[in-house]
Motif scaffolding. Sequence first.
Motif, PDB file in Angstrom:
ATOM      1  N   PRO A  21      57.186 -14.985 -66.112  1.00  8.54           N
ATOM      2  CA  PRO A  21      56.749 -14.449 -67.412  1.00  8.54           C
ATOM      3  C   PRO A  21      57.803 -14.621 -68.505  1.00  8.54           C
ATOM      4  N   THR A  30      57.926 -18.219 -69.502  1.00  3.62           N
ATOM      5  CA  THR A  30      56.747 -18.542 -70.307  1.00  3.62           C
ATOM      6  C   THR A  30      56.940 -18.081 -71.750  1.00  3.62           C
ATOM      7  N   ALA A  69      56.802 -20.512 -74.848  1.00  2.32           N
ATOM      8  CA  ALA A  69      55.863 -20.268 -75.952  1.00  2.32           C
ATOM      9  C   ALA A  69      56.555 -20.445 -77.291  1.00  2.32           C
ATOM     10  N   SER A  91      57.267 -27.247 -69.470  1.00  2.00           N
ATOM     11  CA  SER A  91      56.182 -26.382 -68.994  1.00  2.00           C
ATOM     12  C   SER A  91      55.600 -26.930 -67.696  1.00  2.00           C
ATOM     13  N   ASP A 103      50.923 -16.644 -62.215  1.00  3.42           N
ATOM     14  CA  ASP A 103      49.742 -16.794 -63.058  1.00  3.42           C
ATOM     15  C   ASP A 103      50.141 -17.615 -64.283  1.00  3.42           C
ATOM     16  N   HIS A 104      49.736 -18.873 -64.282  1.00  8.04           N
ATOM     17  CA  HIS A 104      50.139 -19.787 -65.352  1.00  8.04           C
ATOM     18  C   HIS A 104      49.050 -19.952 -66.418  1.00  8.04           C
ATOM     19  N   THR A 105      48.090 -19.029 -66.444  1.00  6.98           N
ATOM     20  CA  THR A 105      46.975 -19.164 -67.391  1.00  6.98           C
ATOM     21  C   THR A 105      47.469 -19.292 -68.828  1.00  6.98           C
ATOM     22  N   ARG A 106      48.362 -18.399 -69.235  1.00  7.87           N
ATOM     23  CA  ARG A 106      48.838 -18.436 -70.622  1.00  7.87           C
ATOM     24  C   ARG A 106      49.549 -19.751 -70.921  1.00  7.87           C
ATOM     25  N   LEU A 107      50.385 -20.202 -70.006  1.00 10.38           N
ATOM     26  CA  LEU A 107      51.135 -21.432 -70.248  1.00 10.38           C
ATOM     27  C   LEU A 107      50.204 -22.634 -70.293  1.00 10.38           C
ATOM     28  N   GLN A 130      47.146 -22.618 -71.319  1.00 12.59           N
ATOM     29  CA  GLN A 130      46.469 -22.565 -72.614  1.00 12.59           C
ATOM     30  C   GLN A 130      47.395 -22.985 -73.750  1.00 12.59           C
ATOM     31  N   LEU A 131      48.660 -22.618 -73.652  1.00 11.75           N
ATOM     32  CA  LEU A 131      49.626 -23.035 -74.670  1.00 11.75           C
ATOM     33  C   LEU A 131      49.803 -24.552 -74.664  1.00 11.75           C
ATOM     34  N   PRO A 137      41.905 -23.278 -66.879  1.00  9.39           N
ATOM     35  CA  PRO A 137      41.947 -22.652 -68.207  1.00  9.39           C
ATOM     36  C   PRO A 137      42.025 -23.647 -69.366  1.00  9.39           C
TER      37      PRO A 137
END
Length: 707
Positions: free
Chosen positions: A301, A304, A308, A326, A336-340, A342-343, A372
């Motif tokens: 996290p 990430t 970001a 990344s 959980d790499h969902t946010r990354l 999406q970025l 994602p």
Amino acid sequence: MFDGLHDIDWASMEHAYGSAEEIPALLTAPASPDAAERDQALDRFYGAVHHQGSVYPPTAATLPFLFELAADRAAPDRAAVVALLVSIGRESLERGFEDDGTEINYYPPTGYAQAIGFLRERGAAFVELARDRDPDVRLAAIPGLAFFLDDTDLATGELCERLAAEPGLAARLRIVEAAAALALRLPAASAQVRDWLGGLASDPAQDSAIRLAALVQQARCAPEEISEGVVPAAVGLLRESARALPVRPIAPAPALPTASGDGATPQIVAAFEDLDRNTRVHAPTTGLLRTFHEALGARVPERTAVLAEQLRSPGPGSRLDAVRMSGELMREWRGDHTRLLQLVAGQLATDEQEIAVEAATVLESCHSIAAPAREALAAHVDSHRATHGPNVWAAPHPQLRRAHQTAVRALARLGDTRALPSLLTALDSGVDAWRAIQVAGHLPQAAQQLVPRLDAHLRRLDLSQQWNEMSANAILAALAALGDSAAVPVVVDTLGVAVRDEQHDITRSALNTLAVFGPAAAGARNMIRSLSKTTDGHVLSAAVAALWAVGGDLDEVMPLLLNLLDNSITFRISDAADLLGEIGPPASAALPRLRALLRHDYEWVRVPCAAALWEIGGLGEAPVVLDTLLRAWAQNPATANRVVACLDRMGPLAAPALPLLREQLAQPGRGGRFQSIDHDEELQRAGRSLVTRLDPRTPGTATARRT
């Protein structure tokens, strides 16, 4: 100059490519007025005498003469010579000594210890070089203050002085980096250096890039002591420094030499182009941020959050490097790499094609977890087709073409048929068709449209030419993945041509594909049977497997498999064990040999033999099978996927594996085979499922919630 150069018996020593007799010429060339001659000599020195960082006895013997060149103010390219000296020393420290300073003994002997001894005796010379009037020489010499000075007060004092005196950002960043390297090499300097770095990081008089560097290097010195406030502080300084640095466009990649001859396959050319792109750095802070990510390690996290901010940088070079970093994070660490994801997907919409390509490349490499990003990829592909027409796959502009093709491939690897129109364009036009072929197998729902086109490409290949082997194997793999038996005739024809032309690798691929089709390929049984007598090991194993798949004649296949088990070549034994496990209890004649092979010294033999033993012998073999699997897993974590797959089939009998399973699932890094995302994600899925079955009280299960 160079007194004693020719007194050394260079011919009696060896570098990476044999005799070191050329070294006198390589040492005198850097003094030449001809720049091309100097560059050629330096390239050869790195390529042979300091090959991939190696330090041979003749490498160490060159150091006195390299020092003479570095000290000669009239010599051109002094900075390059100083950089070479530092590289030899740095590699000697990293490869020649344990963490506690104990010398590693190699055979044949290396020059690591000799090189370090010489450089440390002349550590003070790097003080003078770090004060040189040439800024490039100073920049190259700065790391030497950390690597070769054993007087901590002198080294730290000089680094502090140089930081105050140097006007250039690159040199000042290198000074801060060198301070951390000094603290890591000499524990006696650690407290002093860390205090100094802490002061720099909090000093508002320093520019933000230096404060960020100090914060990062302080974290590097003691990653276990990184506090909660470090990452937010780093993100703030990163934002400030990004605004302060000039925004420069991404420098175009240098043109690579064009491969000559018909043997240069497009796949190989593209691989070298990718390698060149992946080694390029586009922003001055990228190396520093890589260091920060290494210090943060498994803190996904926090990393990430840093990425970001990097991905929001106004500098396109910073964003490009961040996209690549990344991908590295997601390939190396679980989470959980969902946010990354999406970025990274957000970078597809940029006007900078190089960034969009890199984003799509990362998403393609993450395809098993890239869901994602699916809609962003589809929108990107549709936008290309709407803006540039249906033939954008073959667009004349190389950057646009590559951007579209990479996004299409990423979407196809997700099994999304919105990639299909561009793949069909590629296969119909022939433009970069190999890129489409590599991902076609991920769209089995489109087999009716893909298989005829793949068949046509396969028939057009001249299999007598070795350079077509890679293309043929790729098409055969795609046909196998699609699983449409309509391809059987072309695969059979390909097998015949490959046998005729003695193309063993294509023969093996064709056999593997026919095995996938099973009884639908029964018409090729006689041809397959003839290959079960071949002397080529890979072809033999594939032929036996195909013979069983298309005919299922146990009396014919069992003698062949037993012979393979008696072979000394490990892959033949493993292949035979895999097929015996598939056959199951009817293969009981193999049990004695499989039991004996559990004592084999190679775990990649023991694991498939243990799995086969379970499939054939069942309950009575469980104790020895379980013991073999767990020992192999502990010895070589790369066997984890194969081991867990067998444990899953063993069900409740695998209960003794629970501690190892939990330990594996608790690891933050991707283990398994070759750190592959696909392998590791499958390992986690299977492992969690098995743990739940073996222990219903595992947190998250229905039973555990009720209790």
